[in-house]
Design a protein around this motif. Structure first.
Motif, PDB file in Angstrom:
ATOM      1  N   CYS A 242      29.612 -66.727  23.621  1.00  0.00           N
ATOM      2  CA  CYS A 242      30.806 -66.601  22.786  1.00  0.00           C
ATOM      3  C   CYS A 242      31.820 -67.630  23.293  1.00  0.00           C
ATOM      4  N   PRO A 329      32.871 -60.929  28.520  1.00  0.00           N
ATOM      5  CA  PRO A 329      32.273 -59.639  28.167  1.00  0.00           C
ATOM      6  C   PRO A 329      31.076 -59.269  29.038  1.00  0.00           C
ATOM      7  N   VAL A 330      30.447 -60.258  29.684  1.00  0.00           N
ATOM      8  CA  VAL A 330      29.260 -59.935  30.476  1.00  0.00           C
ATOM      9  C   VAL A 330      29.452 -60.237  31.958  1.00  0.00           C
TER      10      VAL A 330
ATOM     11  N   ILE B  25      14.461 -56.396  31.762  1.00  0.00           N
ATOM     12  CA  ILE B  25      15.852 -56.707  31.431  1.00  0.00           C
ATOM     13  C   ILE B  25      16.694 -55.449  31.614  1.00  0.00           C
ATOM     14  N   ARG B  28      22.750 -55.688  36.515  1.00  0.00           N
ATOM     15  CA  ARG B  28      22.996 -55.697  37.950  1.00  0.00           C
ATOM     16  C   ARG B  28      24.492 -55.493  38.156  1.00  0.00           C
ATOM     17  N   MET B  35      32.627 -53.766  35.922  1.00  0.00           N
ATOM     18  CA  MET B  35      31.709 -54.496  35.056  1.00  0.00           C
ATOM     19  C   MET B  35      30.291 -54.463  35.622  1.00  0.00           C
ATOM     20  N   GLU B  37      26.546 -56.614  34.909  1.00  0.00           N
ATOM     21  CA  GLU B  37      26.107 -57.838  34.237  1.00  0.00           C
ATOM     22  C   GLU B  37      24.662 -57.716  33.769  1.00  0.00           C
ATOM     23  N   PRO B  38      24.373 -58.076  32.532  1.00  0.00           N
ATOM     24  CA  PRO B  38      22.983 -58.087  32.087  1.00  0.00           C
ATOM     25  C   PRO B  38      22.160 -58.989  33.010  1.00  0.00           C
ATOM     26  N   TYR B  39      20.966 -58.546  33.325  1.00  0.00           N
ATOM     27  CA  TYR B  39      20.190 -59.225  34.362  1.00  0.00           C
ATOM     28  C   TYR B  39      18.710 -59.116  34.059  1.00  0.00           C
ATOM     29  N   MET B  58      27.051 -53.826  27.519  1.00  0.00           N
ATOM     30  CA  MET B  58      26.346 -54.716  26.593  1.00  0.00           C
ATOM     31  C   MET B  58      25.088 -54.039  26.079  1.00  0.00           C
ATOM     32  N   TYR B  63      19.027 -59.401  24.173  1.00  0.00           N
ATOM     33  CA  TYR B  63      18.339 -60.366  25.024  1.00  0.00           C
ATOM     34  C   TYR B  63      16.820 -60.393  24.806  1.00  0.00           C
ATOM     35  N   ALA B 210      32.780 -63.322  20.146  1.00  0.00           N
ATOM     36  CA  ALA B 210      32.173 -62.455  21.153  1.00  0.00           C
ATOM     37  C   ALA B 210      31.542 -61.246  20.479  1.00  0.00           C
ATOM     38  N   ASN B 213      28.270 -62.327  18.906  1.00  0.00           N
ATOM     39  CA  ASN B 213      27.240 -62.683  19.883  1.00  0.00           C
ATOM     40  C   ASN B 213      26.810 -61.506  20.749  1.00  0.00           C
ATOM     41  N   ALA B 214      27.658 -60.478  20.834  1.00  0.00           N
ATOM     42  CA  ALA B 214      27.278 -59.299  21.609  1.00  0.00           C
ATOM     43  C   ALA B 214      26.376 -58.395  20.795  1.00  0.00           C
ATOM     44  N   ALA B 265      33.536 -53.713  22.966  1.00  0.00           N
ATOM     45  CA  ALA B 265      33.593 -53.876  24.419  1.00  0.00           C
ATOM     46  C   ALA B 265      33.664 -55.352  24.790  1.00  0.00           C
ATOM     47  N   ALA B 266      33.092 -56.198  23.933  1.00  0.00           N
ATOM     48  CA  ALA B 266      33.060 -57.628  24.244  1.00  0.00           C
ATOM     49  C   ALA B 266      34.373 -58.317  23.902  1.00  0.00           C
TER      50      ALA B 266
END
Lengths: 348, 315, 143
Positions: A242, A329-330, B25, B28, B35, B37-39, B58, B63, B210, B213-214, B265-266
């Motif tokens: 984004c 956001p991430v 997926i 972490r 927060m 994080e996608p991992y 997210m 992903y 955002a 894309n989220a 949230a994004a």
């Protein structure tokens, strides 16, 4: 250099006075917190804020700015000619910006006002702008400005610096522009104690900043080494591409030029663009050198932390305001990525 | 929900070592206390980094779109419904997936946590009843229900609809009396009031995309906002363009949106764009009795029809 | 306001309503000339983007007309369209577009009379609402 001291109770009055000769932009409290924007007549910049999501960038490089207008209507005078758009020459002041945001304006200048070329749109906005800074006594936890060559009390890029000293704002007029503004606002002259108090506040504020980045080793690496480093895919995995970080960033300067047409009339405008977007880098052939999402993320960090560093030899393209860190956001964190780059040891 | 972390690690290590999947997926720990994080874990060692908590905002289905390898994925109830839609829409095959389901008791609203904090947040702990916000010199306990993300308050499916293994025992589904109260509220306004309401709602939008894309549903190779022939929408911060973007984005998700809340949230500007998507959910439920992504053999509401669908609005 | 003649963008299905418009013309049924017709292969072809595009460019009303349920040349195009339009119609009203700016109808190619009647009705409704003010994309103001 003139010292300034103004009681908080007099602030609104001073701002009202200064609005007779200046158009102001500043932090305003709205429903969801403070925003930084152009003020309407009679609105007072609210200095009692902790952060604004958008920065002073909007004032020198608006998100959307019309450059030309034109008409193909032959009944109109000057048809088929790109007309320059009139510009309000009234002096403007950005009041209450953070000192490190002012440093960001200086960084933008490197792109828009070079020795060889001056971008007229940026230049005219910059030249009549007075930067009135509000030092930050309590920097946010994500602020790392002190490791980016600036800080919460950095005077180097401001015309005036103010700081919160309890029931009054104290500060200094640092330039001629600043002195003019101070005179127009009728700021009272501060006593000799101001300088010492400022220094004291500065030390306290800088001491509160715990987060840091270092880029000393990035400087010595080659572009290709970093570009081909193995950590990018992992570091950028979470990125959804984004534009949050690029729009919030006070130093991201990329724009896109678009024509908008209605009937026979049209305008040519430029809008903020973001390297996170696929349309940013795709060629007319359809080839996209940064097709993969992580490649675009890599580009942003490489630009900020390596290409800029090499080209201008004046630190990184980041002032450490922390906006991208807190708004992402991430939770992609430039501090972590910078560390990763700095710690990287290319295999020989 | 912190208790799921160990189980997720255990399952991930197992499926990675057995070769059932190439990657897992998940999430972490983030660099900020509030927060995650996608991992993507590629090895047993990396699987050790996986966590799950109330900060996993997210939607990870985002992903897996078009992946060709075998993927383990951690999903909440709402995400699992997106996974169903993904499978229906051929974005991933069921055989490629090893789904680690998380019976979810809701996520914590980022803004609510920040408002409660008295300084830097270093950790947010969640025992399904109480959220403990710890930080620099403070510790606060709040009832989880007080800081829930708003989509979690009207959640209709907290347990995954599709999974290979659960990370914990199933939780009780919520009983919701007034699921669309927010949409109803807007509908009660006059046309002009609604127009102003949405103008105000979007006034701070910077079009960072955002929200788009989220969203796992937004996988078009080229989004309509990026098309130039024809150019459906301008690229500036013009209010009509902003509204057109949000309006059409929501419409593209109509009948597919699971109200996972990733978009809100994004959003860096805290724009409540779920007012748009929730209207489409309400209509699809009320008109066609269709909830997105509940069954693998049921296509989204706007991708099917019945002979006797409502016809009154047509002359 | 009595002088106001609305601009209405009309999407007509090639296999039915477009024929009906033709029939209405040949039969000399009278209806006001406020419509701009766009021929489409099926009401199912009409994307919400097209309808929004019309409003964004200043249309005072939009009217989409296709084949009666069960009569679609492509078997089911109008059934899909029906769901799409219903949700779109609701959404447009939801964001504040006045009820009565967007119209839908099923008109077969034999129904010239119905076409003229619906055209009249659509034009009257939109005329009563007056010029559209919402959702119109204007050029940025040049100070």
């Amino acid at each position: 250099m003139k010292m300034i001291s103004i009681k908080k109770s007099d602030w609104a009055g001073a701002m009202e006075k200064v609005q007779k000769s200046y158009r102001l932009a500043g932090p305003v409290k709205e429903k969801k917190g403070h925003t930084f924007r152009e003020l309407k007549d009679g609105e007072t910049p609210d200095l009692e804020y902790s952060e604004t999501r958008m920065s002073v960038k909007e004032v020198v490089l608006p998100q959307s700015e019309v450059m030309f207008s034109y008409s193909l209507d032959e009944n109109k005078e000057g048809h088929h000619i790109l007309e320059e758009v009139p510009f309000d020459e009234t002096p403007r002041a950005a009041v209450g910006i953070r000192p490190y945001d002012a440093k960001a304006v200086e960084i933008l200048k490197k792109n828009f006002m070079t020795e060889d070329y001056k971008d007229p749109y940026f230049e005219r906005r910059y030249e009549n702008l007075t930067l009135v800074g509000m030092a930050e006594n309590n920097p946010s936890p994500v602020n790392f400005s002190t490791s980016c060559g600036t800080g919460p009390f950095d005077e180097s890029c401001l015309d005036i610096i103010l700081a919160d000293a309890g029931d009054s704002y104290i500060g200094k007029a640092l330039t001629e522009k600043g002195e003019k503004f101070a005179a127009a606002a009728g700021f009272a002259e501060g006593d000799s104690g101001v300088e010492a108090k400022l220094a004291e506040l500065k030390e306290q504020a800088e001491g509160k900043i715990k987060s840091k980045v270092s880029f000393d080793k990035i400087e010595k690496m080659t572009i290709l080494d970093l570009y081909e480093a193995p950590f990018w895919e992992e570091a950028a995995f979470a990125c959804i591409n984004c534009g949050t970080c690029t729009y919030a960033c006070p130093t991201c300067w990329c724009f896109d030029i678009q024509d908008e047409v209605k009937g026979k009339d049209g305008v040519r405008m430029r809008n903020w663009d973001t390297c996170m977007s696929e349309v940013y880098s795709v060629h007319t052939t359809g080839h996209d050198p940064r097709h993969e999402a992580w490649q675009r993320t890599r580009n942003r960090f490489m630009h900020k932390l390596k290409y800029y560093l090499d080209k201008y030899e004046d630190g990184i393209m980041c002032v450490g305001c922390g906006r991208c860190v807190s708004q992402c956001p991430v939770n992609i964190d430039i501090r972590k990525v910078c560390q990763q780059m700095n710690d990287y040891e290319p295999s020989k | 929900m912190d208790a799921y972390t160990d189980k997720i690690k255990e399952i991930s290590k197992k499926i990675l070592s057995e070769g059932k999947v190439d990657v897992v997926i998940g999430f972490r720990k983030g660099t900020l206390g509030y927060m995650s994080e996608p991992y993507m874990a590629k090895s047993e060692k990396e699987a050790e980094n996986l966590v799950f908590d109330c900060n996993c905002r997210m939607n990870l289905v985002n992903y897996v779109t078009n992946r060709k390898d075998k993927v383990g994925i951690v999903v909440k109830g709402c995400d699992s419904r997106n996974l169903v839609t993904h499978i229906i829409e051929n974005k991933i095959k069921r055989e490629q997936l090893y789904i680690i389901g998380v019976p979810c008791t809701g996520l914590a609203d980022k803004k609510a946590l920040l408002d409660l904090a008295e300084g830097e947040i270093t950790s947010v702990e969640d025992d399904n009843e109480t959220i403990t916000i710890k930080g620099d010199g403070f510790e606060k306990k709040v009832a989880k229900s007080d800081v829930l993300q708003s989509n979690c308050k009207t959640c209709i499916k907290r347990n995954p609809v599709i999974f290979d293994e659960l990370a914990g025992p199933e939780v009780a589904e919520l009983e919701i009396s007034d699921r669309f109260a927010d949409v109803d509220e807007v509908e009660k306004m006059s046309a002009d009031e609604r127009w102003n309401f949405f103008g105000e709602l979007l006034s701070e939008c910077t079009r960072c995309y955002a929200c788009r894309n989220a969203c796992p549903l937004c996988y078009c190779p080229t989004c309509f906002v990026d098309e130039s022939r024809p150019q459906w929408v301008g690229k500036s911060d013009n209010e009509t363009d902003v509204l057109t973007y949000h309006f059409l984005r929501a419409f593209h998700d109509a009948g597919r949106c699971t109200d996972c809340g990733a978009c809100e949230a994004a959003c860096p500007m805290d724009i409540k764009m779920r007012y748009f998507t929730r209207k489409t959910i309400k209509d699809c439920v009320e008109k066609y009795g269709s909830e997105a992504g509940m069954e693998l053999d049921k296509r989204p509401a706007l991708d099917q029809y019945k002979i006797n669908d409502p016809n009154e609005f047509i002359k | 306001m009595s002088e106001f003649e609305p601009k209405i963008i009309t999407f007509l299905c090639n296999w039915c309503s477009y024929g009906a418009a033709d029939l209405a013309g040949v039969s000399r049924f009278q209806y006001p000339p406020s419509m701009r017709v766009i021929r489409v292969p099926c009401s199912g072809r009409v994307s919400p983007k097209m309808i929004l595009s019309a409003f964004r460019k200043g249309a005072d009303g939009v009217w989409v007309s296709g084949c009666h349920p069960g009569d679609c040349h492509y078997i089911s195009g109008n059934y899909y369209a029906r769901r799409k339009f219903d949700v779109l119609n609701e959404m447009l009203e939801y964001v504040g577009i006045e009820k009565g700016r967007l119209h839908f109808s099923w008109i077969s190619s034999a129904e010239g009379v119905k076409f003229a009647a619906v055209a009249k009705d659509v034009i009257e409704t939109v005329t009563k609402l007056g010029p559209a003010k919402k959702f119109i994309k204007k050029l940025p103001e040049v100070a």
